[in-house]
Design a protein around this motif. Structure first.
Motif, PDB file in Angstrom:
ATOM      1  N   UNK A  33       0.832  -1.205   0.000  1.00 37.08           N
ATOM      2  CA  UNK A  33       0.000   0.000   0.000  1.00 37.08           C
ATOM      3  C   UNK A  33       0.867   1.255   0.000  1.00 37.08           C
ATOM      4  N   UNK A  34       1.958   1.220   0.753  1.00 30.53           N
ATOM      5  CA  UNK A  34       2.876   2.358   0.775  1.00 30.53           C
ATOM      6  C   UNK A  34       3.473   2.582  -0.618  1.00 30.53           C
ATOM      7  N   UNK A  38       3.042   5.833  -3.028  1.00 30.94           N
ATOM      8  CA  UNK A  38       4.210   6.549  -3.539  1.00 30.94           C
ATOM      9  C   UNK A  38       4.151   6.658  -5.067  1.00 30.94           C
ATOM     10  N   UNK A  39       3.803   5.556  -5.737  1.00 29.34           N
ATOM     11  CA  UNK A  39       3.714   5.570  -7.198  1.00 29.34           C
ATOM     12  C   UNK A  39       2.598   6.504  -7.672  1.00 29.34           C
ATOM     13  N   UNK A  45       2.690  13.984  -9.703  1.00 34.32           N
ATOM     14  CA  UNK A  45       3.734  14.998  -9.882  1.00 34.32           C
ATOM     15  C   UNK A  45       4.098  15.119 -11.357  1.00 34.32           C
ATOM     16  N   UNK A  46       4.245  14.006 -12.038  1.00 35.07           N
ATOM     17  CA  UNK A  46       4.563  14.029 -13.466  1.00 35.07           C
ATOM     18  C   UNK A  46       3.456  14.729 -14.269  1.00 35.07           C
ATOM     19  N   UNK A  60      15.289  13.166  -6.351  1.00 32.12           N
ATOM     20  CA  UNK A  60      15.243  11.799  -6.854  1.00 32.12           C
ATOM     21  C   UNK A  60      15.173  11.752  -8.369  1.00 32.12           C
ATOM     22  N   UNK A  61      15.344  12.854  -9.017  1.00 29.09           N
ATOM     23  CA  UNK A  61      15.362  12.884 -10.463  1.00 29.09           C
ATOM     24  C   UNK A  61      13.995  12.708 -11.101  1.00 29.09           C
ATOM     25  N   UNK A  62      12.965  13.234 -10.466  1.00 27.28           N
ATOM     26  CA  UNK A  62      11.616  13.130 -11.028  1.00 27.28           C
ATOM     27  C   UNK A  62      11.657  13.747 -12.364  1.00 27.28           C
TER      28      UNK A  62
END
Length: 62
Positions: A33-34, A38-39, A45-46, A60-62
């Protein structure tokens, strides 16, 4: 010189109940679930980066 840290306020009533409920919910999340949360956040964000045409690259290089 640094400012002193203020005391943490004490929660009462509905605020205290909501805080306790949220703490239990977070503690009970499985690793899967975590990872899913996160995904989902990364995808959001993308989407926002594309929508707003952002070029910032985070730690983290998003």
């Amino acid at each position: 010189m640094a400012r002193p840290i203020r005391e943490t306020p004490i929660l009462y009533g509905k605020d205290a109940e909501r805080f306790e409920k949220e703490m239990k919910r977070v503690e009970n999340l499985s690793p899967e679930e975590r990872k899913a949360n996160r995904e989902k956040l990364y995808r959001e964000v993308e989407r926002i980066k594309k929508e707003w045409n952002l070029t910032f690259v985070g730690c983290k290089g998003w």
